[in-house]
Write an enzyme that holds these catalytic residues in place. Structure first.
Site, PDB file in Angstrom:
ATOM      1  CG  HIS A 296      18.099  43.517  82.161  1.00  0.00           C
ATOM      2  ND1 HIS A 296      17.188  44.550  82.332  1.00  0.00           N
ATOM      3  CD2 HIS A 296      17.398  42.509  81.608  1.00  0.00           C
ATOM      4  CE1 HIS A 296      16.002  44.168  81.877  1.00  0.00           C
ATOM      5  NE2 HIS A 296      16.107  42.931  81.438  1.00  0.00           N
ATOM      6  CG  HIS A 297      23.077  40.284  81.541  1.00  0.00           C
ATOM      7  ND1 HIS A 297      23.918  40.710  80.540  1.00  0.00           N
ATOM      8  CD2 HIS A 297      21.924  39.910  80.919  1.00  0.00           C
ATOM      9  CE1 HIS A 297      23.319  40.597  79.373  1.00  0.00           C
ATOM     10  NE2 HIS A 297      22.105  40.121  79.570  1.00  0.00           N
TER      11      HIS A 297
ATOM     12  N   GLY B  66      12.808  38.889  69.115  1.00  0.00           N
ATOM     13  CA  GLY B  66      12.944  39.468  70.440  1.00  0.00           C
ATOM     14  C   GLY B  66      14.133  40.394  70.528  1.00  0.00           C
ATOM     15  CB  THR B  67      16.387  41.818  67.943  1.00  0.00           C
ATOM     16  OG1 THR B  67      16.953  40.553  67.579  1.00  0.00           O
ATOM     17  CG2 THR B  67      17.474  42.887  67.872  1.00  0.00           C
TER      18      THR B  67
ATOM     19  CG  PHE C 129       9.328  36.255  73.542  1.00  0.00           C
ATOM     20  CD1 PHE C 129       8.312  35.810  72.719  1.00  0.00           C
ATOM     21  CD2 PHE C 129      10.222  37.171  73.041  1.00  0.00           C
ATOM     22  CE1 PHE C 129       8.184  36.258  71.421  1.00  0.00           C
ATOM     23  CE2 PHE C 129      10.120  37.636  71.739  1.00  0.00           C
ATOM     24  CZ  PHE C 129       9.094  37.177  70.919  1.00  0.00           C
TER      25      PHE C 129
ATOM     26  CE  LYS D 129      18.157  44.686  78.362  1.00  0.00           C
ATOM     27  NZ  LYS D 129      18.044  43.951  77.085  1.00  0.00           N
TER      28      LYS D 129
ATOM     29  CB  SER E 289      26.937  32.627  69.153  1.00  0.00           C
ATOM     30  OG  SER E 289      26.817  33.983  68.743  1.00  0.00           O
TER      31      SER E 289
ATOM     32  CB  THR F 292      11.020  44.470  79.315  1.00  0.00           C
ATOM     33  OG1 THR F 292      11.403  43.321  78.551  1.00  0.00           O
ATOM     34  CG2 THR F 292       9.808  44.128  80.177  1.00  0.00           C
TER      35      THR F 292
ATOM     36  CB  ALA G 299       7.442  40.237  72.383  1.00  0.00           C
TER      37      ALA G 299
END
Length: 241
Positions: free
Chosen positions: A145-146, A89-90, A116, A149, A12, A156, A113
């Site tokens: 970031h947005h 990717g969590t 990605f 987040k 979701s 990263t 990672a």
């Protein structure tokens, strides 16, 4: 060839929805289950799976995980029990969570990672080389970031910081910005006397990350058990032409 059967864990979320949408248009992939806390109206009948029913998921070849740290233990248990690959990717994982990933890699092919994007994969190598060449320069990592987040610095940014460390650079200072609907931007700044070197990656479309995760899933489905890196997948494709 039969399509690779995918289970999307964290369906979701923004990444989960992008993965489901892009996979539907790819004949080499087949989504067999989408795990989310609440039913998703856009899914075909029978695809939605509640987290507590994860053990009852239909057969799958690779799980792709973009969820929350709280769900990683249960997902790892199911993947290990079935001997299937996991792409995750969590972010925001604790040291204990990463230890669980490392332990699971003794039984299954596993690739985690923080990002990605293929571009970020290349950026990490550039940052390490810059740090090795400029060991006395100050290093700042700025990430945007947005506003929704949760983790800061981003996963990263921490991976890029680890690249600075690996290159022998000064410990970096992190700066996290949360604004609007920014997909993701990372700037690594090396500052010396009277000059500055800046390496930047900007993502304009979240599909970049979804395509990278699906690329990793295709590659990981053919690998042996062990802990793999997105960089390994990229290099393997480059070598094969």
């Amino acid at each position: 060839m039969k399509p690779i059967r995918l289970m999307i864990h964290g369906g979701s979320g923004r990444m989960g929805r992008a993965l489901t949408r892009i996979s539907a248009a790819d004949a080499s992939l087949q989504v067999v289950a989408v795990v989310s806390r609440s039913p998703m109206a856009e899914l075909s009948q029978g695809l939605w799976l509640a987290p507590e029913a994860l053990a009852d998921a239909p057969p799958f070849d690779v799980a792709i995980d973009f969820s929350l740290p709280s769900g990683i233990a249960n997902l790892l248990a199911v993947c290990r029990a079935r001997g299937v690959a996991l792409v995750s990717g969590t972010t925001g994982l604790s040291d204990a969570d990463h230890a669980k990933l490392d332990a699971a890699a003794s039984d299954i092919p596993l690739l985690w990672a923080a990002n990605f994007s293929i571009g970020v994969t290349v950026l990490r190598r550039l940052v390490e080389r810059a740090a090795a060449a400029l060991p006395q320069w100050d290093v700042d990592i700025v990430e945007l970031h947005h506003q929704r987040k949760l983790d800061a610095p981003s996963g990263t940014a921490l991976v890029l910081g680890a690249a600075v460390d690996a290159g022998g650079g000064k410990p970096p200072t992190y700066h996290s910005l949360r604004a609007g609907d920014a997909v993701g931007e990372h700037s690594i700044q090396f500052s010396g006397s009277g000059e500055r070197l800046e390496l930047i990656h900007r993502a304009y479309d979240r599909d970049v990350f979804a395509r990278g995760a699906l690329f990793a899933a295709r590659w990981l489905a053919e690998q042996n058990k062990g802990k793999h890196r997105l960089e390994d997948a990229v290099q393997a494709i480059v070598r094969s032409g």
